[in-house]
Design an enzyme around this catalytic site. Structure first.
Site, PDB file in Angstrom:
ATOM      1  N   TYR A  23      27.513   1.424  50.341  1.00 30.64           N
ATOM      2  CA  TYR A  23      28.334   2.275  51.216  1.00 30.64           C
ATOM      3  C   TYR A  23      27.529   2.987  52.305  1.00 30.64           C
ATOM      4  O   TYR A  23      28.110   3.728  53.108  1.00 30.64           O
ATOM      5  CB  TYR A  23      29.091   3.304  50.372  1.00 30.64           C
ATOM      6  CG  TYR A  23      30.034   2.657  49.378  1.00 30.64           C
ATOM      7  CD1 TYR A  23      31.115   1.890  49.823  1.00 30.64           C
ATOM      8  CD2 TYR A  23      29.845   2.780  47.997  1.00 30.64           C
ATOM      9  CE1 TYR A  23      31.974   1.276  48.933  1.00 30.64           C
ATOM     10  CE2 TYR A  23      30.706   2.182  47.094  1.00 30.64           C
ATOM     11  CZ  TYR A  23      31.765   1.422  47.566  1.00 30.64           C
ATOM     12  OH  TYR A  23      32.620   0.819  46.677  1.00 30.64           O
ATOM     13  N   ASN A  74      41.511   4.717  53.989  1.00 32.93           N
ATOM     14  CA  ASN A  74      40.629   4.048  53.039  1.00 32.93           C
ATOM     15  C   ASN A  74      40.924   4.686  51.682  1.00 32.93           C
ATOM     16  O   ASN A  74      40.405   5.759  51.373  1.00 32.93           O
ATOM     17  CB  ASN A  74      39.163   4.255  53.417  1.00 32.93           C
ATOM     18  CG  ASN A  74      38.243   3.558  52.422  1.00 32.93           C
ATOM     19  OD1 ASN A  74      38.692   3.022  51.404  1.00 32.93           O
ATOM     20  ND2 ASN A  74      36.947   3.564  52.711  1.00 32.93           N
ATOM     21  N   HIS A  80      43.368  -0.816  44.937  1.00 27.89           N
ATOM     22  CA  HIS A  80      43.571  -1.938  44.020  1.00 27.89           C
ATOM     23  C   HIS A  80      44.512  -1.590  42.865  1.00 27.89           C
ATOM     24  O   HIS A  80      44.753  -2.415  42.000  1.00 27.89           O
ATOM     25  CB  HIS A  80      42.213  -2.381  43.449  1.00 27.89           C
ATOM     26  CG  HIS A  80      41.124  -2.371  44.471  1.00 27.89           C
ATOM     27  ND1 HIS A  80      41.120  -3.213  45.559  1.00 27.89           N
ATOM     28  CD2 HIS A  80      40.004  -1.598  44.600  1.00 27.89           C
ATOM     29  CE1 HIS A  80      40.055  -2.957  46.302  1.00 27.89           C
ATOM     30  NE2 HIS A  80      39.360  -1.986  45.744  1.00 27.89           N
ATOM     31  N   ASP A  87      54.295   2.690  48.275  1.00 29.69           N
ATOM     32  CA  ASP A  87      55.661   3.185  48.442  1.00 29.69           C
ATOM     33  C   ASP A  87      55.708   4.385  49.389  1.00 29.69           C
ATOM     34  O   ASP A  87      56.642   4.519  50.185  1.00 29.69           O
ATOM     35  CB  ASP A  87      56.266   3.571  47.089  1.00 29.69           C
ATOM     36  CG  ASP A  87      56.651   2.344  46.266  1.00 29.69           C
ATOM     37  OD1 ASP A  87      56.666   1.233  46.814  1.00 29.69           O
ATOM     38  OD2 ASP A  87      56.929   2.514  45.060  1.00 29.69           O
ATOM     39  N   HIS A 100      37.948  -0.376  55.000  1.00 28.86           N
ATOM     40  CA  HIS A 100      36.969  -0.276  53.918  1.00 28.86           C
ATOM     41  C   HIS A 100      35.575  -0.355  54.516  1.00 28.86           C
ATOM     42  O   HIS A 100      35.344  -1.133  55.451  1.00 28.86           O
ATOM     43  CB  HIS A 100      37.141  -1.418  52.899  1.00 28.86           C
ATOM     44  CG  HIS A 100      38.493  -1.399  52.270  1.00 28.86           C
ATOM     45  ND1 HIS A 100      38.819  -0.517  51.261  1.00 28.86           N
ATOM     46  CD2 HIS A 100      39.610  -2.113  52.536  1.00 28.86           C
ATOM     47  CE1 HIS A 100      40.089  -0.704  50.925  1.00 28.86           C
ATOM     48  NE2 HIS A 100      40.595  -1.656  51.686  1.00 28.86           N
ATOM     49  N   LEU A 101      34.666   0.414  53.938  1.00 35.11           N
ATOM     50  CA  LEU A 101      33.272   0.373  54.378  1.00 35.11           C
ATOM     51  C   LEU A 101      32.635  -0.951  53.976  1.00 35.11           C
ATOM     52  O   LEU A 101      31.938  -1.600  54.755  1.00 35.11           O
ATOM     53  CB  LEU A 101      32.503   1.536  53.750  1.00 35.11           C
ATOM     54  CG  LEU A 101      32.940   2.928  54.228  1.00 35.11           C
ATOM     55  CD1 LEU A 101      32.606   3.982  53.195  1.00 35.11           C
ATOM     56  CD2 LEU A 101      32.303   3.251  55.560  1.00 35.11           C
ATOM     57  N   SER A 102      32.870  -1.344  52.723  1.00 33.25           N
ATOM     58  CA  SER A 102      32.294  -2.596  52.221  1.00 33.25           C
ATOM     59  C   SER A 102      33.294  -3.730  52.419  1.00 33.25           C
ATOM     60  O   SER A 102      34.474  -3.489  52.683  1.00 33.25           O
ATOM     61  CB  SER A 102      31.959  -2.451  50.729  1.00 33.25           C
ATOM     62  OG  SER A 102      33.149  -2.297  49.970  1.00 33.25           O
ATOM     63  N   ARG A 111      38.555  -6.307  43.282  1.00 33.17           N
ATOM     64  CA  ARG A 111      38.646  -5.633  44.590  1.00 33.17           C
ATOM     65  C   ARG A 111      39.336  -6.508  45.632  1.00 33.17           C
ATOM     66  O   ARG A 111      39.626  -6.059  46.738  1.00 33.17           O
ATOM     67  CB  ARG A 111      37.256  -5.255  45.100  1.00 33.17           C
ATOM     68  CG  ARG A 111      36.604  -4.181  44.294  1.00 33.17           C
ATOM     69  CD  ARG A 111      35.297  -3.724  44.920  1.00 33.17           C
ATOM     70  NE  ARG A 111      34.440  -3.189  43.885  1.00 33.17           N
ATOM     71  CZ  ARG A 111      34.515  -1.936  43.421  1.00 33.17           C
ATOM     72  NH1 ARG A 111      35.375  -1.082  43.928  1.00 33.17           N
ATOM     73  NH2 ARG A 111      33.709  -1.529  42.461  1.00 33.17           N
TER      74      ARG A 111
HETATM   75  C1  DQA Z   1      36.059   0.947  49.306  1.00 28.10           C
HETATM   76  C2  DQA Z   1      36.120  -0.318  48.452  1.00 28.10           C
HETATM   77  C3  DQA Z   1      36.816  -0.056  47.125  1.00 28.10           C
HETATM   78  O1  DQA Z   1      36.871  -1.239  46.345  1.00 28.10           O
HETATM   79  C4  DQA Z   1      36.069   1.000  46.343  1.00 28.10           C
HETATM   80  O2  DQA Z   1      36.737   1.295  45.147  1.00 28.10           O
HETATM   81  C5  DQA Z   1      35.807   2.225  47.149  1.00 28.10           C
HETATM   82  C6  DQA Z   1      35.425   2.102  48.547  1.00 28.10           C
HETATM   83  C7  DQA Z   1      35.237   0.729  50.595  1.00 28.10           C
HETATM   84  O3  DQA Z   1      35.361   1.559  51.505  1.00 28.10           O
HETATM   85  O4  DQA Z   1      34.450  -0.204  50.675  1.00 28.10           O
HETATM   86  O5  DQA Z   1      35.835   3.330  46.624  1.00 28.10           O
HETATM   87  O6  DQA Z   1      37.382   1.296  49.677  1.00 28.10           O
END
Ligand code: DQA
Length: 144
Positions: A23, A74, A80, A87, A100-102, A111
């Site tokens: 991250y 995010n 997940h 909703d 998402h960062l990753s 994921r």
């Molecule tokens: C995340 C990816 C998710 O799978 C993880 O649970 C996170 C960060 C991301 O920003 O990459 O907490 O949302």
């Protein structure tokens, strides 16, 4: 002026400390500072909110109704798991970008599924802080 709400979900308060190889080393404070700077350049009104609580995250979406034009979200791990967040976003009808960062598709299988992606305007994943910055630029340049 377009009004944008950025919502950071579970565990994102630990950015910089939490698995920095995934991250990054920047704290949430540093990320948010960048986002405010970018929003100012782009002429967007920006509010940023972080919570580890699913219920507070839902409230923040409900409270966005009739005020914010766009949400960048995010949800962290709630991505997940949470039909409730899906909703809530459908209920308020505010267009949103999932970020998402990753790269969630290059990690564990659990994921790879998001409860939000199919109802999002778009999904940006894997570009670190640029996932958020590109979302802001998209909103500034494309959304009326
Ligand atoms: C995340 C990816 C998710 O799978 C993880 O649970 C996170 C960060 C991301 O920003 O990459 O907490 O949302």
């Amino acid at each position: 002026m377009k009004k944008v709400l950025v919502i950071h979900g579970a565990n994102l308060n630990l950015l910089g400390l939490r698995e920095p190889e995934i991250y990054g080393k920047k704290s949430l404070y540093e990320l948010n500072k960048k986002l405010y700077e970018e929003a100012e350049k782009l002429g967007l009104y920006l509010v940023v909110y972080q919570t580890n609580s699913e219920s507070q995250l839902l409230e923040s979406i409900h409270n966005a109704k009739d005020f914010f034009d766009f949400i960048i979200i995010n949800p962290g791990a709630f991505t997940h798991t949470s039909i409730a967040i899906r909703d809530a976003l459908l209920s308020v009808g505010i267009p949103f970008i999932e970020v998402h960062l990753s790269n969630i598709f290059s990690r564990e299988d659990f994921r790879k599924h998001s409860f939000l992606s199919d109802i999002a305007k778009g999904v940006i994943t894997g570009l670190g802080e640029y996932s958020y910055i590109l979302a802001l630029r998209y909103i500034a340049e494309n959304e009326s």
